[in-house]
Design an enzyme around this catalytic site. Structure first.
Site, PDB file in Angstrom:
ATOM      1  N   GLN A   1       0.838  -1.194   0.000  1.00  0.00           N
ATOM      2  CA  GLN A   1       0.000   0.000   0.000  1.00  0.00           C
ATOM      3  C   GLN A   1       0.875   1.246   0.000  1.00  0.00           C
ATOM      4  OE1 GLN A   1      -3.237   0.055   2.766  1.00  0.00           O
ATOM      5  NE2 GLN A   1      -3.919   2.045   2.076  1.00  0.00           N
ATOM      6  N   PHE A   2       1.212   1.727  -1.204  1.00  0.00           N
ATOM      7  CA  PHE A   2       2.091   2.891  -1.330  1.00  0.00           C
ATOM      8  C   PHE A   2       1.460   4.141  -0.744  1.00  0.00           C
ATOM      9  CE2 PHE A   2      -0.481   3.495  -5.087  1.00  0.00           C
ATOM     10  CZ  PHE A   2      -0.536   4.877  -5.252  1.00  0.00           C
ATOM     11  N   THR A   3       0.145   4.171  -0.580  1.00  0.00           N
ATOM     12  CA  THR A   3      -0.518   5.371  -0.064  1.00  0.00           C
ATOM     13  C   THR A   3      -0.180   5.645   1.404  1.00  0.00           C
ATOM     14  OG1 THR A   3      -2.553   4.176   0.476  1.00  0.00           O
ATOM     15  CG2 THR A   3      -2.414   5.193  -1.717  1.00  0.00           C
TER      16      THR A   3
END
Length: 146
Positions: A78-80
């Site tokens: 989850q790069f967010t």
């Protein structure tokens, strides 16, 4: 490396209506690599996660680890988690590693976790995933590994 750990009763990841990873009681780890991260941070994250004492003992105190309770581990990229909203209302994700490094470190986290724990499920890096879970407690803990 950034991690967000949730103690769950159950968790599942689907991609295009197909279940790609699922666990019963255990931990859901959302993970984001940062540009300066290496496999050293991936190893430290897994070490911390497996030893994190966030499951109740017989006295009801958080005193047991994932290993102690033989729980499942679901790892989702989850790069967010690296979102920066300090400059306005639209998040910037420049704090996240690029796709090539992000995938390599996500794969490293999975490999290390699978070497050290018997039940490890995963999402699909870069896919449009739907994650469903029942947070137990609720217990949600952010981790930042340098």
């Amino acid at each position: 490396m950034i991690g967000l750990v949730q103690r769950v009763r159950t968790a599942r990841v689907t991609v295009a209506g197909r279940t790609v990873g699922e666990i019963g009681p255990g931990l859901l780890l959302l993970v984001c690599a940062e540009p300066a991260d290496t496999e050293v941070q991936a190893r430290r994250l897994v070490d911390k996660l497996l030893k994190l004492r966030i499951f109740s003992d017989d006295a009801g105190k958080m005193n047991r680890s994932l290993v102690d309770v033989a729980g499942g581990l679901l790892v989702v990229s989850q790069f967010t988690l690296a979102a920066d909203v300090s400059g306005g209302n639209r998040p910037s994700f420049t704090g996240a590693a690029g796709p090539e490094l992000g995938r390599a470190l996500y794969d490293a986290v999975l490999r290390i976790a699978r070497e050290r724990h018997p039940e490890v499920a995963a999402g699909e890096f870069g896919a449009d995933m739907q994650v469903s879970l029942v947070n137990d407690g609720p217990v949600t803990i952010p981790l930042r590994i340098a």
